[in-house]
Motif scaffolding. Structure first.
Motif, PDB file in Angstrom:
ATOM      1  N   GLY A  79     124.363  28.630  46.376  1.00 55.81           N
ATOM      2  CA  GLY A  79     123.343  29.560  46.859  1.00 55.81           C
ATOM      3  C   GLY A  79     123.946  30.599  47.772  1.00 55.81           C
ATOM      4  O   GLY A  79     125.168  30.694  47.933  1.00 55.81           O
ATOM      5  N   MET A  80     123.067  31.383  48.389  1.00 55.09           N
ATOM      6  CA  MET A  80     123.518  32.517  49.188  1.00 55.09           C
ATOM      7  C   MET A  80     122.452  32.886  50.214  1.00 55.09           C
ATOM      8  O   MET A  80     121.265  32.927  49.898  1.00 55.09           O
ATOM      9  N   VAL A  81     122.905  33.143  51.434  1.00 60.06           N
ATOM     10  CA  VAL A  81     122.024  33.763  52.423  1.00 60.06           C
ATOM     11  C   VAL A  81     122.096  35.269  52.227  1.00 60.06           C
ATOM     12  O   VAL A  81     123.171  35.866  52.267  1.00 60.06           O
ATOM     13  N   MET A  82     120.945  35.865  51.982  1.00 62.26           N
ATOM     14  CA  MET A  82     120.871  37.323  51.915  1.00 62.26           C
ATOM     15  C   MET A  82     120.257  37.818  53.225  1.00 62.26           C
ATOM     16  O   MET A  82     119.114  37.484  53.549  1.00 62.26           O
ATOM     17  N   TYR A  83     121.047  38.575  53.964  1.00 65.79           N
ATOM     18  CA  TYR A  83     120.609  39.090  55.259  1.00 65.79           C
ATOM     19  C   TYR A  83     120.627  40.612  55.204  1.00 65.79           C
ATOM     20  O   TYR A  83     121.629  41.221  54.824  1.00 65.79           O
ATOM     21  N   THR A  84     119.512  41.223  55.577  1.00 69.40           N
ATOM     22  CA  THR A  84     119.361  42.670  55.445  1.00 69.40           C
ATOM     23  C   THR A  84     119.448  43.390  56.797  1.00 69.40           C
ATOM     24  O   THR A  84     118.807  44.404  57.008  1.00 69.40           O
ATOM     25  N   SER A  85     120.259  42.859  57.692  1.00 72.25           N
ATOM     26  CA  SER A  85     120.565  43.442  59.016  1.00 72.25           C
ATOM     27  C   SER A  85     119.306  43.868  59.765  1.00 72.25           C
ATOM     28  O   SER A  85     119.218  44.957  60.327  1.00 72.25           O
ATOM     29  N   ASN A  86     118.333  42.946  59.791  1.00 75.16           N
ATOM     30  CA  ASN A  86     117.050  43.221  60.438  1.00 75.16           C
ATOM     31  C   ASN A  86     117.171  43.357  61.953  1.00 75.16           C
ATOM     32  O   ASN A  86     116.369  44.045  62.580  1.00 75.16           O
ATOM     33  N   SER A  87     118.167  42.685  62.539  1.00 72.18           N
ATOM     34  CA  SER A  87     118.283  42.706  64.004  1.00 72.18           C
ATOM     35  C   SER A  87     119.307  43.718  64.506  1.00 72.18           C
ATOM     36  O   SER A  87     119.549  43.805  65.710  1.00 72.18           O
ATOM     37  N   LEU A  88     119.910  44.476  63.602  1.00 76.50           N
ATOM     38  CA  LEU A  88     120.812  45.543  64.052  1.00 76.50           C
ATOM     39  C   LEU A  88     120.005  46.625  64.775  1.00 76.50           C
ATOM     40  O   LEU A  88     118.919  46.983  64.347  1.00 76.50           O
ATOM     41  N   ASP A  89     120.565  47.148  65.873  1.00 76.72           N
ATOM     42  CA  ASP A  89     119.931  48.279  66.554  1.00 76.72           C
ATOM     43  C   ASP A  89     120.957  49.413  66.647  1.00 76.72           C
ATOM     44  O   ASP A  89     121.961  49.398  65.931  1.00 76.72           O
ATOM     45  N   ASP A  90     120.726  50.370  67.511  1.00 77.09           N
ATOM     46  CA  ASP A  90     121.617  51.536  67.564  1.00 77.09           C
ATOM     47  C   ASP A  90     122.699  51.412  68.631  1.00 77.09           C
ATOM     48  O   ASP A  90     123.307  52.411  69.034  1.00 77.09           O
ATOM     49  N   GLY A 134     122.897  47.479  56.403  1.00 76.73           N
ATOM     50  CA  GLY A 134     123.783  46.762  55.496  1.00 76.73           C
ATOM     51  C   GLY A 134     123.133  45.506  54.951  1.00 76.73           C
ATOM     52  O   GLY A 134     122.159  45.002  55.516  1.00 76.73           O
ATOM     53  N   ILE A 135     123.675  45.014  53.843  1.00 78.07           N
ATOM     54  CA  ILE A 135     123.187  43.772  53.248  1.00 78.07           C
ATOM     55  C   ILE A 135     124.337  42.778  53.156  1.00 78.07           C
ATOM     56  O   ILE A 135     125.413  43.096  52.630  1.00 78.07           O
ATOM     57  N   CYS A 136     124.126  41.582  53.705  1.00 76.36           N
ATOM     58  CA  CYS A 136     125.115  40.509  53.633  1.00 76.36           C
ATOM     59  C   CYS A 136     124.763  39.579  52.474  1.00 76.36           C
ATOM     60  O   CYS A 136     123.587  39.259  52.255  1.00 76.36           O
TER      61      CYS A 136
END
Length: 345
Positions: free
Chosen positions: A280-291, A305-307
Motif C-alpha cells: 500500500g501507500m500513504v498519499m499525502y497532499t501537503s495539507n499542513s504546508l504553509d508559507d 506537493g504530493i507524497c
C-alpha cells in the motif's frame, strides 16, 4: 550516463545522477534526501518536479521530511509504543503523543555511506546505514541498504534491503513531494491521480488509524478511474477534514494492474507512474504546508506537493488485518518502488 558529486559541507555530499536524456536526480548523503528531479514535459522542457529547500542547512532540520529516506517505521505509531513477544517498546513521542517517521533522529537525519556506480544502461547510488540496538527505542542491530538507480527509460528505482539480529518493526519509504507542473509553477490540486486501490484506512482526528478499512466506493477516495486532488481538498467528508483538507491516508493496493499509482498534470503533459511490490501507500497532499519554508523556487504553500509513500502499515502494530511491519531476526527485508517519468500520450 554519469554520476556527479560535490562536497557541499564538511560531512555532506551532493550526488547527481544524469541519464542520456538529460534527466537528473540529485541526492544528499544526509538522510538520502532527493533534493531535485529534473524531468521533461511534453515539449521536452526539463524542469524540477520535487519540492526542495533553497538552503542546504534547512535539510538538517527538515520538519517536512522533503525527499528523505524514512525509518525505522514510516508513518505514525499510536501512543509511541508497540508490543513484540510480550515486551513493550517505548519510542519517542515526536508527533503529539505519537511516534512519527522513526523519531527526530530517524533515518532522515542520518549521514549515510554512499557508493556511486555507473554502467552503460544505468547509474546510481548504493546507500548504507547501521542503526544500533535500542536506537529510537527500537530493538535489534539493523543494517540497511538502499539503492537509487536511474536508467535511460527515465525510471528511478528505489530498492530497500535490511537485516536485524532481533525481531523488530520496520517499513521504509522515500518522502519526496512531487509537483509535475515543473519548477513549482502551480500547486497540485489539478493533478489527476489514478490508484489501483479499492480500500483505504480510516483515520481519527490525530491521523491515527482507527482499525477500520473503508471502501472507496462513492467517496472522493475512489481514484480507481482517476480523480483530481481538488476533489478531496473541497470535500466536507470527515476523512478529508481530519487530514487538513486533502489526503494523508493509507491506500491498500489491489495489485490487479502493473502500475499501482499514476499522477498526471495536463498542463505540462508530465505523467508519473509508480510500480511497487509494497502492499500500500500513504498519499499525502501537503495539507499542513504553509508559507514559512524557503524552497528552491520560492515560498512553500499548502497543496504544493504530493507524497507517494509506498510501505507496509504501522497500524498493524495495534490492529489485525493490516500489512505487517514486523521483521524477524535474521530475515531479510526487501522492497522496491519504481518511479517512471513519462508524458501524457
Amino acid at each position: 550516463m554519469q554520476v556527479k558529486s560535490e562536497q557541499v559541507q564538511t560531512d555532506i555530499t551532493l550526488y547527481t545522477l544524469v541519464n542520456d536524456n538529460g534527466m537528473e536526480v540529485s541526492c544528499l548523503n544526509l538522510g538520502g534526501v532527493i533534493t531535485k528531479i529534473m524531468a521533461p514535459d511534453r515539449n521536452n522542457n526539463i524542469e524540477n518536479v520535487v519540492l526542495g529547500f533553497r538552503n542546504l542547512d534547512d535539510y538538517k532540520q527538515n520538519p517536512t521530511y522533503f525527499g528523505a529516506l524514512i525509518g525505522r517505521v514510516a508513518g505514525r505509531i499510536q501512543g509511541s509504543q508497540f508490543e513484540l513477544d510480550n515486551e513493550v517498546y517505548s519510542l519517542e513521542a515526536n508527533n503529539e503523543e505519537n511516534h512519527l517517521h522513526g523519531g527526530s533522529h530517524g533515518f532522515h537525519a542520518a549521514i549515510w555511506d554512499v557508493a556511486p556506480f555507473e554502467n552503460a544502461d544505468e547509474v546510481g547510488l548504493k546507500l548504507s546505514h547501521f542503526s544500533p540496538d535500542g536506537e529510537g527505542g527500537y530493538p535489534g542491530n539493523l543494517q540497511v541498504n538502499v539503492t537509487y538507480t536511474l536508467n535511460n527509460k527515465n525510471e528511478l528505482a528505489i530498492s530497500y534491503q535490511a537485516n536485524s539480529d532481533h525481531k523488530t518493526a520496520l517499513t521504509l519509504t522515500n518522502h519526496s513531494y512531487f509537483n509535475l507542473s515543473g519548477n513549482l509553477k502551480n500547486d497540485i490540486k489539478n493533478h489527476k491521480v489514478t490508484l489501483n486501490s479499492s480500500k483505504f484506512v480510516e483515520l481519527d482526528a490525530e491521523l491515527i488509524p482507527t482499525g477500520k478499512q473503508l471502501s472507496v466506493e462513492n467517496t472522493v477516495f475512489d481514484f480507481q478511474l482517476g480523480r483530481q486532488i481538488i476533489d478531496g481538498v473541497k470535500s466536507d467528508y470527515d476523512q478529508n477534514l481530519n487530514a487538513g483538507k486533502g489526503y494523508d491516508h493509507y491506500f491498500l493496493f489491489d495489485h490487479t494492474r502493473p502500475e499501482q499509482a499514476i499522477v498526471e498534470d495536463q498542463q505540462s503533459g508530465r505523467k508519473l507512474i509508480v510500480t511497487t511490490d509494497q502492499p500500500g501507500m500513504v498519499m499525502y497532499t501537503s495539507n499542513s504546508l504553509d508559507d514559512s519554508l524557503e524552497l528552491l523556487e520560492g515560498p512553500s504553500k499548502q497543496h504544493l506537493g504530493i507524497c507517494l509513500e509506498t510501505q507496509a502499515s504501522p497500524a498493524s502494530l495495534h490492529h489485525e488485518g493490516f500489512p505487517s511491519v514486523i521483521l524477524n531476526k535474521d530475515e531479510t527485508y526487501t522492497a522496491k518502488t519504481t518511479f517512471t517519468f513519462d508524458v501524457i500520450k
